[in-house]
Motif scaffolding. Structure first.
Motif, PDB file in Angstrom:
ATOM      1  N   HIS A 102      39.521  61.919  24.099  1.00 26.03           N
ATOM      2  CA  HIS A 102      39.403  63.026  23.217  1.00 26.03           C
ATOM      3  C   HIS A 102      40.452  62.890  22.155  1.00 26.03           C
ATOM      4  O   HIS A 102      40.641  63.986  21.372  1.00 26.03           O
ATOM      5  CB  HIS A 102      39.583  64.415  23.882  1.00 26.03           C
ATOM      6  CG  HIS A 102      38.382  64.563  25.119  1.00 26.03           C
ATOM      7  ND1 HIS A 102      37.193  65.320  24.556  1.00 26.03           N
ATOM      8  CD2 HIS A 102      38.317  64.412  26.349  1.00 26.03           C
ATOM      9  CE1 HIS A 102      36.492  65.295  25.530  1.00 26.03           C
ATOM     10  NE2 HIS A 102      36.898  64.795  26.551  1.00 26.03           N
ATOM     11  N   ALA A 103      41.094  61.852  22.177  1.00 20.39           N
ATOM     12  CA  ALA A 103      42.075  62.007  20.949  1.00 20.39           C
ATOM     13  C   ALA A 103      41.414  61.486  19.609  1.00 20.39           C
ATOM     14  O   ALA A 103      42.240  61.662  18.548  1.00 20.39           O
ATOM     15  CB  ALA A 103      43.327  60.929  21.159  1.00 20.39           C
ATOM     16  N   VAL A 104      40.422  61.055  19.571  1.00 21.99           N
ATOM     17  CA  VAL A 104      39.466  60.849  18.402  1.00 21.99           C
ATOM     18  C   VAL A 104      38.866  61.750  18.199  1.00 21.99           C
ATOM     19  O   VAL A 104      38.189  62.804  18.774  1.00 21.99           O
ATOM     20  CB  VAL A 104      38.487  59.492  18.703  1.00 21.99           C
ATOM     21  CG1 VAL A 104      37.651  59.186  17.440  1.00 21.99           C
ATOM     22  CG2 VAL A 104      39.261  58.357  19.179  1.00 21.99           C
ATOM     23  N   SER A 105      38.746  62.196  16.767  1.00 25.26           N
ATOM     24  CA  SER A 105      38.063  63.315  16.101  1.00 25.26           C
ATOM     25  C   SER A 105      36.688  62.581  15.858  1.00 25.26           C
ATOM     26  O   SER A 105      36.433  61.627  14.737  1.00 25.26           O
ATOM     27  CB  SER A 105      38.537  63.796  14.713  1.00 25.26           C
ATOM     28  OG  SER A 105      39.816  64.419  15.064  1.00 25.26           O
ATOM     29  N   TRP A 106      35.734  62.848  16.346  1.00 23.06           N
ATOM     30  CA  TRP A 106      34.184  62.125  16.591  1.00 23.06           C
ATOM     31  C   TRP A 106      33.409  62.775  15.363  1.00 23.06           C
ATOM     32  O   TRP A 106      33.584  63.935  15.251  1.00 23.06           O
ATOM     33  CB  TRP A 106      33.599  62.122  17.760  1.00 23.06           C
ATOM     34  CG  TRP A 106      34.468  61.415  19.015  1.00 23.06           C
ATOM     35  CD1 TRP A 106      35.118  61.907  20.163  1.00 23.06           C
ATOM     36  CD2 TRP A 106      34.559  60.130  19.188  1.00 23.06           C
ATOM     37  NE1 TRP A 106      35.593  61.138  20.657  1.00 23.06           N
ATOM     38  CE2 TRP A 106      35.487  60.031  20.399  1.00 23.06           C
ATOM     39  CE3 TRP A 106      34.019  58.967  18.481  1.00 23.06           C
ATOM     40  CZ2 TRP A 106      35.618  58.671  21.029  1.00 23.06           C
ATOM     41  CZ3 TRP A 106      34.261  57.766  19.122  1.00 23.06           C
ATOM     42  CH2 TRP A 106      35.017  57.486  20.297  1.00 23.06           C
ATOM     43  N   LEU A 107      32.495  61.806  14.775  1.00 19.00           N
ATOM     44  CA  LEU A 107      31.449  62.322  14.012  1.00 19.00           C
ATOM     45  C   LEU A 107      30.506  63.295  15.021  1.00 19.00           C
ATOM     46  O   LEU A 107      30.242  63.299  15.919  1.00 19.00           O
ATOM     47  CB  LEU A 107      30.651  61.229  13.517  1.00 19.00           C
ATOM     48  CG  LEU A 107      29.610  61.680  12.850  1.00 19.00           C
ATOM     49  CD1 LEU A 107      30.027  62.075  11.460  1.00 19.00           C
ATOM     50  CD2 LEU A 107      28.524  60.373  12.444  1.00 19.00           C
ATOM     51  N   GLU A 108      30.191  64.552  14.084  1.00 16.73           N
ATOM     52  CA  GLU A 108      29.617  65.522  14.814  1.00 16.73           C
ATOM     53  C   GLU A 108      28.206  65.517  14.285  1.00 16.73           C
ATOM     54  O   GLU A 108      27.691  65.199  13.034  1.00 16.73           O
ATOM     55  CB  GLU A 108      30.155  66.805  14.557  1.00 16.73           C
ATOM     56  CG  GLU A 108      31.464  67.159  15.060  1.00 16.73           C
ATOM     57  CD  GLU A 108      32.370  68.390  14.788  1.00 16.73           C
ATOM     58  OE1 GLU A 108      31.507  69.407  14.090  1.00 16.73           O
ATOM     59  OE2 GLU A 108      33.193  68.591  15.317  1.00 16.73           O
ATOM     60  N   PRO A 109      26.997  66.010  15.086  1.00 14.02           N
ATOM     61  CA  PRO A 109      25.676  66.254  14.714  1.00 14.02           C
ATOM     62  C   PRO A 109      25.490  67.190  13.624  1.00 14.02           C
ATOM     63  O   PRO A 109      26.336  68.217  13.728  1.00 14.02           O
ATOM     64  CB  PRO A 109      24.977  66.600  16.005  1.00 14.02           C
ATOM     65  CG  PRO A 109      26.037  66.958  16.749  1.00 14.02           C
ATOM     66  CD  PRO A 109      27.392  66.624  16.599  1.00 14.02           C
ATOM     67  N   LEU A 110      24.300  67.277  12.919  1.00 14.98           N
ATOM     68  CA  LEU A 110      24.056  68.372  12.045  1.00 14.98           C
ATOM     69  C   LEU A 110      22.595  68.876  12.364  1.00 14.98           C
ATOM     70  O   LEU A 110      21.811  68.230  12.078  1.00 14.98           O
ATOM     71  CB  LEU A 110      24.280  68.043  10.446  1.00 14.98           C
ATOM     72  CG  LEU A 110      23.851  68.870   9.523  1.00 14.98           C
ATOM     73  CD1 LEU A 110      24.917  70.007   9.245  1.00 14.98           C
ATOM     74  CD2 LEU A 110      23.634  67.988   8.101  1.00 14.98           C
ATOM     75  N   PRO A 111      22.615  70.118  12.866  1.00 16.83           N
ATOM     76  CA  PRO A 111      21.266  70.578  13.272  1.00 16.83           C
ATOM     77  C   PRO A 111      20.504  70.865  12.135  1.00 16.83           C
ATOM     78  O   PRO A 111      21.054  71.332  10.869  1.00 16.83           O
ATOM     79  CB  PRO A 111      21.482  71.671  13.815  1.00 16.83           C
ATOM     80  CG  PRO A 111      22.707  71.768  14.332  1.00 16.83           C
ATOM     81  CD  PRO A 111      23.609  70.949  13.615  1.00 16.83           C
TER      82      PRO A 111
END
Length: 330
Positions: A102-111
């Motif tokens: 959780h230390a990484v800011s991950w790419l998020e999905p786009l509905p």
């Protein structure tokens, strides 16, 4: 509350652009939440400057200029948002238990519903192509500097001229062209050309078979629908997996579902791609939101699966948090 003439003019001119500008912010930031915050800031900046707008460019161009520079300010000092494949590590061994990071800011999905309303009169329907928000493309953008992202998106997605980009970003035309060349070369390595698109009927059959295989928990059937070199990744786990055999081992070893009926899938649409909300049967007999799976499909089958965990990802797509029991038919 009654709007003033200036407020009314601003909303009339700018509000129809909101969806396409949100897609622009998402490409730049890799996060829907960040995109919404940045766009709100950009609208505030535009409102404050609206009395100085002289109409020498279109309102759309003016808003993109403000929004792009707001994105650049937001991105200063921030780390990029990768997918697991973007961390540089080799494919993982599915025999080892995945560990969350959780230390990484991950790419998020786009509905899709965030960008396209479904209305024929929606301006975003004509401006935001599905290819311009594909996961692989947005993930590749995250490997560029913020300025490179802005130049590539303005030139190649929005089709601005080099002179327009230079004016918007306070660069020289030569600087824009040089930056664009480097950005294109980097993205081409990370997001190669599509291996082949399926026609609508073959795509529908493939996705229907994918649902049946998962709901019957037929692991052999699941991976048979995949390309030989399929990639499977699932942030916040940094591990990623390549190939049918390793994906089969991953599912068979670590998926909490253990038999037919344990999983149910509902269709969704994310990043302009087919997706499914996946529901897991809990001990109380209720299927609850488990993960959101986004698929790349082509002539070789399912080429890539990116999975996000948590109910919020499903509800953001308009899917329920849990499913009613299946009623047995006589």
């Amino acid at each position: 509350m009654t709007l003033t003439t200036t407020e009314h003019d601003f909303e009339t001119l700018v509000e129809p652009l909101r969806r396409e500008l949100l897609a622009h912010c998402y490409r730049m930031t890799g996060s829907l939440h960040d995109a919404e915050d940045v766009l709100q800031d950009a609208y505030l900046r535009a409102w404050r400057a609206f009395d100085r707008f002289e109409g020498r460019s279109s309102v759309r161009t003016w808003m993109y200029r403000i929004t792009t520079n707001t994105c650049l300010t937001h991105l200063e000092g921030r780390s990029r948002r990768p997918l697991p494949t973007g961390l540089g590590a080799p494919a993982a061994d599915p025999a080892n238990e995945p560990r969350e990071e959780h230390a990484v800011s991950w790419l998020e999905p786009l509905p899709d519903t965030v960008v396209w309303s479904g209305s024929p009169s929606d301006p975003a329907a004509d401006v935001v192509t599905r290819d311009s928000v594909r996961l692989a493309f947005v993930a590749a953008l995250q490997h560029l500097t913020a300025q490179q992202r802005a130049v590539l998106v303005l030139r190649d997605v929005l089709q601005w001229s080099a002179a327009e980009v230079a004016d918007a970003l306070d660069l020289t035309v030569a600087g824009v062209n040089s930056t664009l060349q480097r950005a294109r070369a980097h993205v081409a390595k990370l997001d190669p050309d599509d291996a082949g698109a399926l026609d609508d009927e073959r795509r529908r059959r493939l996705l229907d078979a994918y649902v049946r295989a998962f709901e019957s928990y037929d692991i052999g059937g699941i991976v048979a629908l995949m390309a030989e070199d399929v990639v499977w990744e699932m942030p916040p786990y940094p591990e990623w997996y390549r190939g049918r055999a390793d994906v089969a081992a991953l599912i068979g070893t670590w998926c909490p579902a253990k038999g037919p009926g344990a999983l149910r899938l509902l269709p969704a649409a994310v990043n302009g791609q087919p997706a499914f909300g996946v529901y897991l049967l809990d001990p109380d007999g209720v299927h609850r939101a488990f993960q959101l799976a986004v698929l790349d499909v082509g002539t070789a089958g399912v080429q890539r699966v990116v999975v996000w965990f948590g109910v919020d990802h499903l509800t953001a797509c308009g899917l329920p948090a849990e499913l009613p029991p299946v009623v047995a038919t006589a």
